[in-house]
Design a protein around this motif. Sequence first.
Motif, PDB file in Angstrom:
ATOM      1  N   ASP A  35     -26.550 -68.012 -16.880  1.00 12.75           N
ATOM      2  CA  ASP A  35     -26.034 -69.024 -18.066  1.00 12.75           C
ATOM      3  C   ASP A  35     -24.973 -68.413 -18.672  1.00 12.75           C
ATOM      4  O   ASP A  35     -25.058 -67.501 -19.765  1.00 12.75           O
ATOM      5  N   LYS A  37     -23.060 -69.431 -21.000  1.00 15.00           N
ATOM      6  CA  LYS A  37     -22.951 -69.556 -22.650  1.00 15.00           C
ATOM      7  C   LYS A  37     -23.807 -68.230 -23.126  1.00 15.00           C
ATOM      8  O   LYS A  37     -23.156 -67.811 -24.049  1.00 15.00           O
ATOM      9  N   GLU A  40     -21.443 -65.380 -22.719  1.00 18.15           N
ATOM     10  CA  GLU A  40     -19.984 -65.655 -23.795  1.00 18.15           C
ATOM     11  C   GLU A  40     -20.739 -65.005 -25.125  1.00 18.15           C
ATOM     12  O   GLU A  40     -19.660 -64.492 -25.993  1.00 18.15           O
ATOM     13  N   SER A  52     -20.301 -65.844 -15.375  1.00 17.22           N
ATOM     14  CA  SER A  52     -21.632 -66.736 -15.011  1.00 17.22           C
ATOM     15  C   SER A  52     -22.020 -66.255 -13.712  1.00 17.22           C
ATOM     16  O   SER A  52     -23.091 -66.273 -13.314  1.00 17.22           O
TER      17      SER A  52
END
Length: 333
Positions: A35, A37, A40, A52
């Motif tokens: 994932d 996100k 990040e 990722s």
Amino acid sequence: MTRVAVIGVGAMGRNHVRVYSEMSDVELVGVADADGKAAEAMSRRFGGQAYSDYRRLLDEQPIDAVTIAVPTGDHLAVAEDVIARGLPVLIEKPIAATVPEGQAIIAAAERAGVVLMIGHIERFNPAVIALKDHLAQGELGRVFQIDAHRQGPFPARVKDVGVVVDLAVHDLDVMRYVSGSEIVRVYAETGQRVHSTREDLVTGLVRLRDGSIGTLTINWLTPTKIRELYVTGERGMFRVDYLTQDLYFFENATVSGSEWQTLQVLRGVSEGRMIRHVVAKKEPLRAEQEAFLAAVRGEAPVTVTGLDGLKALALAQAVVTSGLEHRPIVLED
Ligand SMILES: NC(=O)c1ccc[n+]([C@@H]2O[C@H](COP(=O)([O-])OP(=O)(O)OC[C@H]3O[C@@H](n4cnc5c(N)ncnc54)[C@H](O)[C@@H]3O)[C@@H](O)[C@H]2O)c1
């Protein structure tokens, strides 16, 4: 500076990221999560490059050591890629989802000659360390019984293993660790009440080679979190509360006295003093990572080896099998 990377930044991996980021002699160079996100978000908060695809992280960053905190079923695949690059690795407990997968990880690490440590975090709980010290001093005399309680609500995130491989593995490892003895037989009854595919409830019995016996009361079905260990012996009982990191001793007044040598005959049990030992509190994950990095730097041996992780997993699998087949299982050496 030791340059570290974390692969998998879910519930546990994000703690690895945070604790590494708090160390002055460590540089967090990257975090990876399928994932992107999630990776990040960690990178923004704690530094390091976000990926990722963890293989790109391994190939692009200068790395000295890696934590793997992906779901248990993915440990082998990710560990093989890390070890293939000659990098030391701390793998979250349990070592893998199955014994053959755990063996494959150990074999790969041995072939590559890299440090492999398994994140059996309870070994780094200061109350457990203090308990082991007191037992090693002979303060309890002969140990009769070890009772483990690990109960709490259902964590929706754990899909790939049941409560035995996810949680009981902690207690099986702690029993081996504090007693210094191997578990030679297990018998368990298990239940499945909420989990869609695996057991979420276990009541287990264990026998150790030193003659002591133990129980496991472990589930994902209790609406409050309980993490306790009771060790009963000739001179009384120790109680560990993992959550508060407290260690208590309940003295058997019948055998109280200044000498700690093993008794020939236990003449009775009666209530004596209760002592709350002073335990200096420390975040267990910090102690675990420090131990891992000390091994990576060649300053200390690995504290929780691949073999320790494999034994705990084999015991957990035996408990699962016992629960499914309703029979005691004898462990092989
Ligand atoms: N030591 C402990 O007390 C403790 C506590 C919780 C979990 N754990 C262990 O940590 C591991 C992870 O558990 P969790 O609860 O954090 O799970 P989780 O599902 O919360 O997090 C796993 C993360 O890994 C990511 N991921 C999955 N496959 C990946 C892949 N191939 N490459 C990169 N990222 C991938 C997911 O996107 C997710 O963010 C398990 O082995 C678990 O047993 C240990």
